[in-house]
Scaffold this motif. Structure first.
Motif, PDB file in Angstrom:
ATOM      1  N   ILE A   1      -8.969  43.060  -8.869  1.00 37.49           N
ATOM      2  CA  ILE A   1      -9.369  43.441  -7.611  1.00 37.49           C
ATOM      3  C   ILE A   1     -10.921  43.450  -7.692  1.00 37.49           C
ATOM      4  O   ILE A   1     -11.398  42.766  -6.590  1.00 37.49           O
ATOM      5  CB  ILE A   1      -8.826  45.035  -7.240  1.00 37.49           C
ATOM      6  N   GLU A   2     -11.518  43.631  -8.697  1.00 39.91           N
ATOM      7  CA  GLU A   2     -13.051  43.425  -8.767  1.00 39.91           C
ATOM      8  C   GLU A   2     -13.360  41.802  -8.472  1.00 39.91           C
ATOM      9  O   GLU A   2     -14.480  41.778  -7.788  1.00 39.91           O
ATOM     10  CB  GLU A   2     -13.519  43.804  -9.829  1.00 39.91           C
ATOM     11  N   LEU A   3     -12.489  41.186  -8.935  1.00 39.96           N
ATOM     12  CA  LEU A   3     -12.893  39.561  -9.023  1.00 39.96           C
ATOM     13  C   LEU A   3     -12.284  39.105  -7.689  1.00 39.96           C
ATOM     14  O   LEU A   3     -12.421  37.958  -7.341  1.00 39.96           O
ATOM     15  CB  LEU A   3     -12.077  39.079 -10.048  1.00 39.96           C
ATOM     16  N   GLY A   4     -11.999  40.031  -6.755  1.00 42.48           N
ATOM     17  CA  GLY A   4     -11.476  39.301  -5.406  1.00 42.48           C
ATOM     18  C   GLY A   4      -9.734  39.160  -5.609  1.00 42.48           C
ATOM     19  O   GLY A   4      -9.325  38.439  -4.621  1.00 42.48           O
ATOM     20  N   GLY A   5      -9.093  39.536  -6.518  1.00 38.37           N
ATOM     21  CA  GLY A   5      -7.768  39.168  -6.636  1.00 38.37           C
ATOM     22  C   GLY A   5      -6.874  40.272  -6.339  1.00 38.37           C
ATOM     23  O   GLY A   5      -7.179  41.035  -5.397  1.00 38.37           O
ATOM     24  N   THR A   6      -5.519  40.329  -6.799  1.00 40.92           N
ATOM     25  CA  THR A   6      -4.495  41.141  -6.402  1.00 40.92           C
ATOM     26  C   THR A   6      -3.761  41.580  -7.536  1.00 40.92           C
ATOM     27  O   THR A   6      -3.651  41.100  -8.464  1.00 40.92           O
ATOM     28  CB  THR A   6      -3.691  40.212  -5.308  1.00 40.92           C
ATOM     29  N   LEU A   7      -3.020  42.746  -7.331  1.00 47.11           N
ATOM     30  CA  LEU A   7      -2.190  43.536  -8.475  1.00 47.11           C
ATOM     31  C   LEU A   7      -1.147  42.921  -8.918  1.00 47.11           C
ATOM     32  O   LEU A   7      -0.630  42.736  -9.971  1.00 47.11           O
ATOM     33  CB  LEU A   7      -1.755  44.589  -7.825  1.00 47.11           C
ATOM     34  N   THR A   8      -0.443  41.858  -8.074  1.00 43.88           N
ATOM     35  CA  THR A   8       0.879  41.117  -8.205  1.00 43.88           C
ATOM     36  C   THR A   8       0.753  39.725  -7.388  1.00 43.88           C
ATOM     37  O   THR A   8       0.307  39.705  -6.147  1.00 43.88           O
ATOM     38  CB  THR A   8       1.963  41.981  -8.092  1.00 43.88           C
ATOM     39  N   GLY A   9       0.661  38.556  -8.323  1.00 37.83           N
ATOM     40  CA  GLY A   9       0.925  37.596  -7.567  1.00 37.83           C
ATOM     41  C   GLY A   9       2.166  36.850  -7.103  1.00 37.83           C
ATOM     42  O   GLY A   9       2.489  36.157  -5.995  1.00 37.83           O
ATOM     43  N   GLU A  10       3.344  37.577  -7.911  1.00 37.23           N
ATOM     44  CA  GLU A  10       4.707  36.868  -7.320  1.00 37.23           C
ATOM     45  C   GLU A  10       5.769  37.880  -7.863  1.00 37.23           C
ATOM     46  O   GLU A  10       6.707  37.916  -7.258  1.00 37.23           O
ATOM     47  CB  GLU A  10       4.977  35.695  -8.073  1.00 37.23           C
ATOM     48  N   HIS A  11       5.491  38.989  -8.747  1.00 41.36           N
ATOM     49  CA  HIS A  11       6.640  39.651  -9.152  1.00 41.36           C
ATOM     50  C   HIS A  11       7.064  40.835  -8.215  1.00 41.36           C
ATOM     51  O   HIS A  11       8.048  41.445  -8.229  1.00 41.36           O
ATOM     52  CB  HIS A  11       6.430  40.102 -10.470  1.00 41.36           C
ATOM     53  N   GLY A  12       5.923  41.256  -7.491  1.00 43.12           N
ATOM     54  CA  GLY A  12       6.102  42.340  -6.464  1.00 43.12           C
ATOM     55  C   GLY A  12       5.667  43.819  -7.246  1.00 43.12           C
ATOM     56  O   GLY A  12       5.275  43.707  -8.025  1.00 43.12           O
ATOM     57  N   VAL A  13       5.710  44.772  -6.329  1.00 41.68           N
ATOM     58  CA  VAL A  13       5.244  46.089  -6.461  1.00 41.68           C
ATOM     59  C   VAL A  13       6.278  47.085  -7.139  1.00 41.68           C
ATOM     60  O   VAL A  13       6.177  47.653  -8.245  1.00 41.68           O
ATOM     61  CB  VAL A  13       4.936  46.615  -5.248  1.00 41.68           C
ATOM     62  N   GLY A  14       7.649  46.870  -6.566  1.00 36.76           N
ATOM     63  CA  GLY A  14       8.659  47.807  -7.216  1.00 36.76           C
ATOM     64  C   GLY A  14       8.352  49.029  -7.613  1.00 36.76           C
ATOM     65  O   GLY A  14       7.795  49.781  -6.819  1.00 36.76           O
ATOM     66  N   VAL A  15       8.974  49.473  -8.753  1.00 36.98           N
ATOM     67  CA  VAL A  15       8.629  50.833  -9.065  1.00 36.98           C
ATOM     68  C   VAL A  15       7.182  50.680  -9.856  1.00 36.98           C
ATOM     69  O   VAL A  15       6.373  51.575  -9.918  1.00 36.98           O
ATOM     70  CB  VAL A  15       9.533  51.296  -9.919  1.00 36.98           C
TER      71      VAL A  15
END
Ligand SMILES: Cc1cc2nc3c(=O)[nH]c(=O)nc-3n(C[C@H](O)[C@H](O)[C@H](O)COP(=O)(O)OP(=O)(O)OC[C@H]3O[C@@H](n4cnc5c(N)ncnc54)[C@H](O)[C@@H]3O)c2cc1C
Length: 466
Positions: A412-426
């Motif tokens: 996130i600090e690098l301007g990215g995201t938690l999940t690119g394709e697998h999803g959040v789910g549980v």
């Protein structure tokens, strides 16, 4: 109304599609993430038709019973796990291709069609559907849509959302709605199709999809494989390739630990190329009319970045190299229990993210072999649980989550995201708000409530306390 009444109604209306047999329900307690609920779900409906899904949802909503939609259960976020008290609605048996219209380049399919089976049906028409998860031999099109699945070809051909025109969806109260268009263009009303794609079964159950197809190119595909001394150099080469404006069909990166694991896994498979002793491995494919020129440009950029490129002799060798990459997941499973992560960063930040993974691996004392869909900045760090570290089966020890959290924060600090394709789910719900912020999280909850006022669709998935 009491739960036993609901079970009686489900059994009466759905006949053999309904089961409350604990042995049959046990399989729904987990998915390919390995996260497992201690309890068994209430019951399951193995839907054979849209009418079955509607009946299940009508009864569930009248009785306030939570529902977990499920395709093939290959998800890596725990989204399809049948939690305590839930009715699993399994659509894997709704697996018919309903229509192929070659001239309009569309196919209409049921959600349970396996991604590879669709490819086999489309091939004789000279057509293909671009979503290409490494799980394509076992995942369903409905699951690909519900997770907005990516894969090896996204950098050029986009994720699932770019290849879906319209959906038929059963809402929480059993109502069937149709969203989107059969046309290539269409901007009437809100884009509910885009909203439903990637909603992980929290807004409705997909029962039919109109897919946007592409024609197969007859130009030969060019494959370049390259070894590098270090993963940071390979990541820099990958960033240089995208910065040069070359849109590779596939641009995959494997670090040294991944190369070693895959090599061990494929040791007994004849004809497979060896990755032994590589500090990192980059696999590039170019396709279309410019494939040959782009392939040569890739070779030059790799050499300039300190790599040793080799051109595959033919398409069969190129396909074998892709198979090597697709072997990563089973190879890691051999190392022990693994938490497969899925962060994404802007492509120019790949070297920084790989360097951070090395730091985090050393800091937490965990092996983290990492593969990346480098063409779109999507990394899969695989956190291997060291043998002997105590933890409940089907869960991950705290140190694994601490290391994962360090990965998420860095991305996130690098301007990215938690999940690119697998999803959040549980598995990632507790970090959702860290990325989205309070306002967007609250807006997302209001959207969820508009679709599902009782909160019965996949509760506890995506949102922490849905
Ligand atoms: C070896 C391996 C490799 C993988 N590689 C990739 C990859 O390269 N890229 C990638 O993106 N993923 C990958 N995955 C993850 C997984 O295969 C994908 O997320 C896939 O799209 C899930 O499809 P499924 O049919 O198994 O869905 P499931 O696991 O059954 O469900 C996934 C989610 O979608 C929901 N859902 C399923 N069907 C429906 C429906 N019809 N309507 C509404 N909601 C529904 C479920 O509730 C759940 O939240 C991989 C998994 C494995 C095991």
């Amino acid at each position: 109304m009491a739960v036993p009444d609901a079970l009686d109604r489900l059994a009466a209306e759905l006949g053999p599609a309904f089961t409350a047999d604990p042995a049959a329900l046990a399989a729904y307690r987990t998915d390919k993430s390995g996260w497992t609920t201690p309890e068994t779900p209430l019951a399951a409906v193995r839907a054979r038709s849209t009418a079955d899904v509607q009946a299940a949802m009508r009864i569930a909503s009248e009785h306030g019973i939570p529902v977990v939609p499920r395709g093939a259960g290959t998800g890596l976020a725990g989204g399809a796990v049948g939690t305590a008290g839930a009715l699993v609605v399994d659509v894997a048996a709704m697996d018919r291709v309903l229509e192929i219209h070659a001239a309009d380049e569309i196919a209409i399919v049921q959600p349970g069609v396996v991604t590879d089976d669709l490819a086999a049906v489309l091939a004789p028409h000279g057509l293909w559907w671009p979503p290409d998860p490494a799980s394509r031999a076992i995942s369903t099109v409905g699951g690909n849509i519900a997770t907005n699945a990516g894969g090896l070809l996204c950098a050029k051909y986009g994720v699932t959302r770019e290849s879906v025109l319209a959906l038929a969806v059963v809402l929480a109260d059993g109502t069937l709605v149709r969203t989107g268009h059969r046309t290539v263009k269409g901007v009437t009303g809100y884009d509910l199709t885009a909203l439903l794609i990637g909603s992980e079964g929290t807004l409705g159950i997909v029962v039919e999809a109109t897919l946007k197809l592409r024609r197969r190119s007859t130009d030969p595909v060019v494959t370049v494989a390259a070894g590098f001394p270090t993963v940071v150099e390979a990541a820099a080469a990958s960033a240089a390739i995208t910065a040069a404006g070359i849109r590779c069909a596939a641009l995959e990166l494997l670090d040294a630990a991944s190369c070693a694991a895959i090599d061990a896994y494929l040791a007994d498979v004849p004809g497979m190329p060896s990755l032994a002793g590589r500090g990192a491995f980059l696999l590039v494919q170019t396709d279309g009319a410019a494939a040959a020129d782009e392939g040569l440009a890739v070779v030059r950029l790799i050499e300039a970045a300190g790599g040793v490129p080799e051109l595959a002799a033919d398409e069969a060798e190129g396909e074998r190299l892709l198979q090597v990459r697709r072997s990563a997941h089973p190879a890691f499973e051999r190392l022990g229990q693994v938490l497969i992560e899925d962060v994404a960063v802007p492509r120019t930040r790949l070297p920084a993210m790989f360097a951070a993974i090395e730091r985090i691996s050393a800091e937490f004392g965990l092996p983290i072999p990492t593969v990346a869909h480098a063409g779109d900045g999507n990394l899969h760090p695989n956190l291997v649980i060291p043998p002997g570290l105590p933890h409940e089966p089907g869960t991950y020890p705290d140190v694994v989550w601490d290391a994962a959290e360090a990965l998420f924060r860095t991305a996130i600090e690098l301007g990215g995201t938690l999940t690119g394709e697998h999803g959040v789910g549980v598995l990632k719900r507790r970090w959702l708000e860290d990325e989205l912020g309070p306002e967007v999280t609250a807006l997302s909850r209001r959207i969820k409530a508009a679709f599902d006022p009782q909160g019965i669709l996949n509760p506890g998935k995506v949102f922490l306390d849905a």
